[in-house]
Scaffold this active site. Structure first.
Site, PDB file in Angstrom:
ATOM      1  N   GLY A  14       0.809  -1.272   0.000  1.00 40.25           N
ATOM      2  CA  GLY A  14      -0.021  -0.098   0.031  1.00 40.25           C
ATOM      3  C   GLY A  14       0.996   1.224  -0.133  1.00 40.25           C
ATOM      4  O   GLY A  14       1.878   1.375   0.620  1.00 40.25           O
ATOM      5  N   ARG A  75       0.727  -5.160  -5.053  1.00 36.49           N
ATOM      6  CA  ARG A  75       0.840  -6.266  -4.321  1.00 36.49           C
ATOM      7  C   ARG A  75       1.364  -7.426  -5.156  1.00 36.49           C
ATOM      8  O   ARG A  75       0.272  -7.903  -5.935  1.00 36.49           O
ATOM      9  CB  ARG A  75      -0.410  -6.484  -3.381  1.00 36.49           C
ATOM     10  CG  ARG A  75      -0.594  -5.172  -2.601  1.00 36.49           C
ATOM     11  CD  ARG A  75      -1.802  -5.488  -1.625  1.00 36.49           C
ATOM     12  NE  ARG A  75      -2.378  -4.306  -0.963  1.00 36.49           N
ATOM     13  CZ  ARG A  75      -1.764  -3.625   0.277  1.00 36.49           C
ATOM     14  NH1 ARG A  75      -0.763  -4.000   0.708  1.00 36.49           N
ATOM     15  NH2 ARG A  75      -2.383  -2.623   0.559  1.00 36.49           N
ATOM     16  N   ASP A 106       5.155  -5.046   5.872  1.00 37.55           N
ATOM     17  CA  ASP A 106       5.258  -6.314   6.405  1.00 37.55           C
ATOM     18  C   ASP A 106       5.396  -7.123   5.190  1.00 37.55           C
ATOM     19  O   ASP A 106       6.310  -7.991   5.211  1.00 37.55           O
ATOM     20  CB  ASP A 106       4.260  -6.790   7.312  1.00 37.55           C
ATOM     21  CG  ASP A 106       3.043  -6.688   6.949  1.00 37.55           C
ATOM     22  OD1 ASP A 106       2.533  -6.025   5.839  1.00 37.55           O
ATOM     23  OD2 ASP A 106       2.136  -7.074   7.927  1.00 37.55           O
ATOM     24  N   THR A 129       4.387   2.592   5.565  1.00 33.66           N
ATOM     25  CA  THR A 129       3.175   2.174   5.530  1.00 33.66           C
ATOM     26  C   THR A 129       2.338   2.915   6.550  1.00 33.66           C
ATOM     27  O   THR A 129       2.821   3.569   7.571  1.00 33.66           O
ATOM     28  CB  THR A 129       3.047   0.698   6.124  1.00 33.66           C
ATOM     29  OG1 THR A 129       1.729   0.219   6.398  1.00 33.66           O
ATOM     30  CG2 THR A 129       3.880   0.352   7.047  1.00 33.66           C
ATOM     31  N   ASP A 131      -0.005   2.132   8.337  1.00 28.61           N
ATOM     32  CA  ASP A 131      -0.594   1.126   9.582  1.00 28.61           C
ATOM     33  C   ASP A 131       0.641   1.356  10.663  1.00 28.61           C
ATOM     34  O   ASP A 131       0.065   1.172  11.759  1.00 28.61           O
ATOM     35  CB  ASP A 131      -0.732  -0.062   9.149  1.00 28.61           C
ATOM     36  CG  ASP A 131      -1.796  -0.360   8.131  1.00 28.61           C
ATOM     37  OD1 ASP A 131      -2.605   0.686   8.051  1.00 28.61           O
ATOM     38  OD2 ASP A 131      -1.699  -1.246   7.591  1.00 28.61           O
ATOM     39  N   ASP A 133       2.672  -0.562  11.555  1.00 31.17           N
ATOM     40  CA  ASP A 133       2.560  -1.947  12.438  1.00 31.17           C
ATOM     41  C   ASP A 133       3.668  -2.784  12.026  1.00 31.17           C
ATOM     42  O   ASP A 133       3.873  -4.107  11.968  1.00 31.17           O
ATOM     43  CB  ASP A 133       1.623  -2.550  11.894  1.00 31.17           C
ATOM     44  CG  ASP A 133       1.395  -2.901  10.262  1.00 31.17           C
ATOM     45  OD1 ASP A 133       2.197  -2.303   9.652  1.00 31.17           O
ATOM     46  OD2 ASP A 133       0.626  -3.506   9.908  1.00 31.17           O
ATOM     47  N   ARG A 175      -6.227  -2.958   8.602  1.00 28.32           N
ATOM     48  CA  ARG A 175      -6.796  -4.146   8.564  1.00 28.32           C
ATOM     49  C   ARG A 175      -6.461  -5.170   9.730  1.00 28.32           C
ATOM     50  O   ARG A 175      -7.176  -5.899  10.372  1.00 28.32           O
ATOM     51  CB  ARG A 175      -6.362  -4.975   7.243  1.00 28.32           C
ATOM     52  CG  ARG A 175      -6.958  -5.936   6.908  1.00 28.32           C
ATOM     53  CD  ARG A 175      -6.957  -6.385   5.225  1.00 28.32           C
ATOM     54  NE  ARG A 175      -5.626  -5.890   5.068  1.00 28.32           N
ATOM     55  CZ  ARG A 175      -5.547  -5.606   3.716  1.00 28.32           C
ATOM     56  NH1 ARG A 175      -6.481  -5.678   2.542  1.00 28.32           N
ATOM     57  NH2 ARG A 175      -4.110  -5.253   3.137  1.00 28.32           N
TER      58      ARG A 175
HETATM   59  O1  F6P Z   1      -1.602  -1.336   4.657  1.00 28.40           O
HETATM   60  C1  F6P Z   1      -2.041  -0.185   4.249  1.00 28.40           C
HETATM   61  C2  F6P Z   1      -3.592  -0.362   4.134  1.00 28.40           C
HETATM   62  O2  F6P Z   1      -4.024   1.011   3.895  1.00 28.40           O
HETATM   63  C3  F6P Z   1      -4.346  -0.795   5.374  1.00 28.40           C
HETATM   64  O3  F6P Z   1      -4.602   0.102   6.466  1.00 28.40           O
HETATM   65  C4  F6P Z   1      -5.418  -1.296   4.841  1.00 28.40           C
HETATM   66  O4  F6P Z   1      -6.358  -2.430   5.277  1.00 28.40           O
HETATM   67  C5  F6P Z   1      -5.015  -1.843   3.288  1.00 28.40           C
HETATM   68  O5  F6P Z   1      -3.747  -1.097   3.164  1.00 28.40           O
HETATM   69  C6  F6P Z   1      -6.021  -1.582   2.097  1.00 28.40           C
HETATM   70  O6  F6P Z   1      -5.245  -2.250   1.123  1.00 28.40           O
HETATM   71  P1  F6P Z   1      -5.752  -1.866  -0.506  1.00 28.40           P
HETATM   72  O7  F6P Z   1      -5.685  -0.389  -0.882  1.00 28.40           O
HETATM   73  O8  F6P Z   1      -4.829  -2.838  -1.460  1.00 28.40           O
HETATM   74  O9  F6P Z   1      -7.153  -2.413  -0.500  1.00 28.40           O
END
Ligand code: F6P
Length: 325
Positions: A14, A75, A106, A129, A131, A133, A175
């Site tokens: 992301g 991804r 991660d 990121t 997050d 995390d 998430r």
């Molecule tokens: O990891 C960053 C993040 O924004 C999370 O907070 C979220 O759950 C996820 O990516 C959403 O990913 P995507 O944009 O691929 O749906």
């Protein structure tokens, strides 16, 4: 010092505000040290397909203030396969790349650790990121901007909630991580915060919400998208089931949290970690993430960086409860 001459940089997973500032810092630190620097588009996906191009000082001009990533991101499914990683290696070798900086979260570092087990390429990671995390860094690039975006949005929601005497359930991103929710919740004076890391005592939360009516005409519950109840609408349904007379609305902030101009904190963090990552590569570091701990650049193995365990400060959860009177 190492014999590294050609490095590449990519962003993966992301996107996060401040990734451009990190790319700029990596490219310019590489050039400053006499290296040739390549960009890889769309993260590991671009590595698998050979989407690799030379970068110079000008190619990162005027990007420090921009959200998103000029290198684009993805991804990648193909990088999960041994054939994909073999193709990626072949492309890197064809360009003479002997060091890599991977900016991401991660998934990015899990991929980097796997690649490093199979191929002899020094990789240093930079935590990017929203997050926050990852272990081994106090903050990840993008987190501060994302939280400030969420705060700005919820302050606006508070205005309308107050005018209508409503309860709003606001869902923020995360998430697997409740860190955006928790910091946003404290900053906007939330009446409750629900996060994936902590099991919710719904009875206690409902009591708190009802008690707080004495002092407030609007109430705001912040929910992380990965919360066990299943996100904002599910939480709102539970509240409505218990208090049918409440005027409840739901707002899902979504990807707005991933965009926008990075804050000062994210620009400075990205610049420091970009410089630190290249310095680390040149000093012989490999398969580690450059993080910031108490204002110093520190390195942690990819394996340990991705162990998102125990990063919730329970005192912050308690603060929400104390201040929600
Ligand atoms: O990891 C960053 C993040 O924004 C999370 O907070 C979220 O759950 C996820 O990516 C959403 O990913 P995507 O944009 O691929 O749906």
């Amino acid at each position: 010092m190492t014999s590294i001459k050609n490095i590449a940089v990519l962003t993966s997973g992301g996107d996060a505000p401040g990734m451009n500032a990190a790319i700029r810092a990596v490219v310019r630190t590489g050039l400053y040290n006499g290296l040739q620097v390549f960009g890889i588009r769309r993260g590991y996906e671009g590595m698998v397909h050979g989407d690799i191009f030379p970068m110079d000082a000008k190619s990162v001009a005027n990007i420090i203030q921009r959200g998103g990533t000029i290198l684009k991101t993805a991804r990648s499914e193909s990088f999960r396969t041994p054939e994909g990683r073999r193709q990626a290696w072949d492309h890197l070798k064809a360009h003479g790349i002997d060091g890599l900086v991977a900016i991401g979260g991660d998934g990015t570092f899990t991929g980097a650790a796997q690649f490093a087990q199979e191929y002899d390429l020094p990789i240093v990671g930079i935590p990017g990121t929203i997050d926050n995390d990852l272990m081994g860094t106090d903050f990840t690039i993008g987190y501060d901007t994302a939280v400030n975006t969420a705060i700005d949005a919820v302050d606006k929601i508070r205005d309308t909630a107050e005018s209508h005497d409503r309860l709003f359930v606001v869902e923020v991103m995360g998430r697997d991580s409740g860190l955006i929710a928790l910091r946003t919740g404290i900053s906007i004076g939330a009446e409750a915060v629900l996060i994936p890391e902590i099991k919710v005592d719904y009875e206690a939360m409902m009591d708190r919400l009802d008690r707080s009516r004495k002092n407030k005409s609007s109430r705001i519950v912040i929910v992380a998208e990965g919360d066990e109840a299943g996100g904002g609408f599910a939480v709102a349904d539970r509240i409505k089931a218990r208090f049918p007379h409440y005027d409840v609305r739901v707002s899902i902030l979504g990807h707005i949290q991933r965009g926008g101009r990075p804050t000062c904190q994210d620009r400075v963090l990205a610049s420091r970690l970009g410089v630190g990552a290249v310095a680390g590569l040149l000093a012989g570091r490999k398969n580690e993430m450059a993080g910031s701990i108490h204002g110093q650049v520190e390195f942690i193995s990819f394996k340990n960086a991705v162990k998102h365990i125990g990063t919730i400060n329970e005192n912050l959860v308690r603060i929400v409860e104390i201040l929600a009177l």
